[in-house]
Write a protein that holds these residues in place. Structure first.
Motif, short mmCIF file in Angstrom:
data_model
loop_
_atom_site.label_atom_id
_atom_site.label_comp_id
_atom_site.label_asym_id
_atom_site.label_seq_id
_atom_site.Cartn_x
_atom_site.Cartn_y
_atom_site.Cartn_z
N THR A 144 0.77 -1.22 0.19
CA THR A 144 0.07 0.04 -0.31
C THR A 144 0.88 1.23 0.01
N MET A 145 1.95 1.15 0.61
CA MET A 145 2.87 2.42 1.01
C MET A 145 3.58 2.68 -0.39
N VAL A 146 4.01 1.49 -1.02
CA VAL A 146 4.64 1.93 -2.42
C VAL A 146 3.73 2.32 -3.51
N ARG A 147 2.58 1.71 -3.59
CA ARG A 147 1.51 2.20 -4.46
C ARG A 147 0.89 3.55 -4.29
N PHE A 152 0.99 8.96 -6.13
CA PHE A 152 1.37 10.53 -5.92
C PHE A 152 2.56 11.15 -6.39
N GLY A 153 3.47 10.27 -7.47
CA GLY A 153 4.36 10.75 -8.00
C GLY A 153 5.79 11.06 -6.88
N ASP A 154 5.77 10.38 -5.86
CA ASP A 154 6.86 10.40 -4.90
C ASP A 154 7.90 9.46 -5.59
N ALA A 155 9.03 9.82 -6.00
CA ALA A 155 10.00 8.79 -6.60
C ALA A 155 10.74 8.04 -5.43
N ARG A 156 10.35 8.20 -4.22
CA ARG A 156 11.10 7.33 -3.27
C ARG A 156 10.59 5.91 -3.34
N TRP A 157 9.42 5.75 -4.06
CA TRP A 157 9.05 4.25 -4.79
C TRP A 157 10.30 3.39 -4.74
N GLU A 164 15.93 -3.69 -10.95
CA GLU A 164 15.39 -4.73 -12.26
C GLU A 164 14.01 -4.43 -12.67
N ASN A 165 13.31 -3.89 -11.67
CA ASN A 165 11.76 -3.89 -12.01
C ASN A 165 11.61 -2.30 -12.17
N HIS A 166 12.07 -1.46 -12.11
CA HIS A 166 11.71 -0.08 -12.03
C HIS A 166 11.02 0.40 -13.54
N HIS A 167 11.68 -0.42 -14.54
CA HIS A 167 10.98 -0.06 -15.88
C HIS A 167 9.62 -0.69 -16.01
#
Length: 180
Positions: A144-147, A152-157, A164-167
């Motif tokens: 939930t925190m990551v979603r 909200f466009g918070d790049a800290r995700w 390997e999974n950012h894309h």
């Protein structure tokens, strides 16, 4: 005598998205279990705020982390539909594993990220391993925190999702916003 503490470890997760907490749990399983089965739940849902990613995408995120490691051959990733009967959830999952993979030994340990996640399986397993989410040496993380960070466009995700999974995350959520 096996080098592993357990024959067959089982864990169920939604992995919406697959984050470093899930990875910590799977790493522990691979260190302690001869065989590891990860069941991705809620495969009937996708595109919702709670379950944005489809089964294939979630499975791919796990494969991206483990495919190149020698332990990968001991890791099985499968999906399961939810049932609306919490009292039968544990037996439903174990029946699914037994019927789908008759060559696998019955899981002898269940791994969970919280006591709540484990409570569905207390009657089914003698061994339950909790992977402490409040370990002061490891960042606290929930799906939930990551979603919410992504939403909200918070790049800290990016601190909670393996590079390997950012894309995958960027492509999915940019498409959803109509950017791509």
């Amino acid at each position: 005598m096996s080098e592993y503490k357990y024959k067959h470890g089982l864990s169920i997760m939604r992995a919406q998205p697959f984050h470093i907490g899930h990875q910590k749990l799977i790493d522990k399983m691979l260190n302690e279990c001869e065989r590891v089965t990860i069941v991705l739940g809620s495969i009937q849902e996708q595109g919702t705020s709670r379950n944005p990613l489809n089964y294939t995408t979630r499975k791919k995120m796990i494969q991206n982390i483990y495919r190149s490691k020698p332990e990968y051959e001991r890791l099985k990733i499968v999906g399961i539909f939810d049932i609306n009967n919490p009292a039968e959830w544990g037996e439903y999952v174990l029946d699914f594993i037994k019927e789908s993979f008759p060559d696998l030994p019955k899981p002898d340990v269940y791994y969970a990220g919280s006591a709540y996640d484990a409570h569905w399986f207390r009657e089914c397993f003698n061994n339950i391993e909790l992977v402490d989410r409040t370990d002061p040496n490891f960042p606290f993380v929930t799906g939930t925190m990551v979603r919410d960070m992504i939403k909200f466009g918070d790049a800290r995700w990016k601190n909670f999702i393996a590079p390997e999974n950012h894309h995958i995350i960027e492509e999915y959520f940019n498409k959803k916003k109509g950017i791509i």
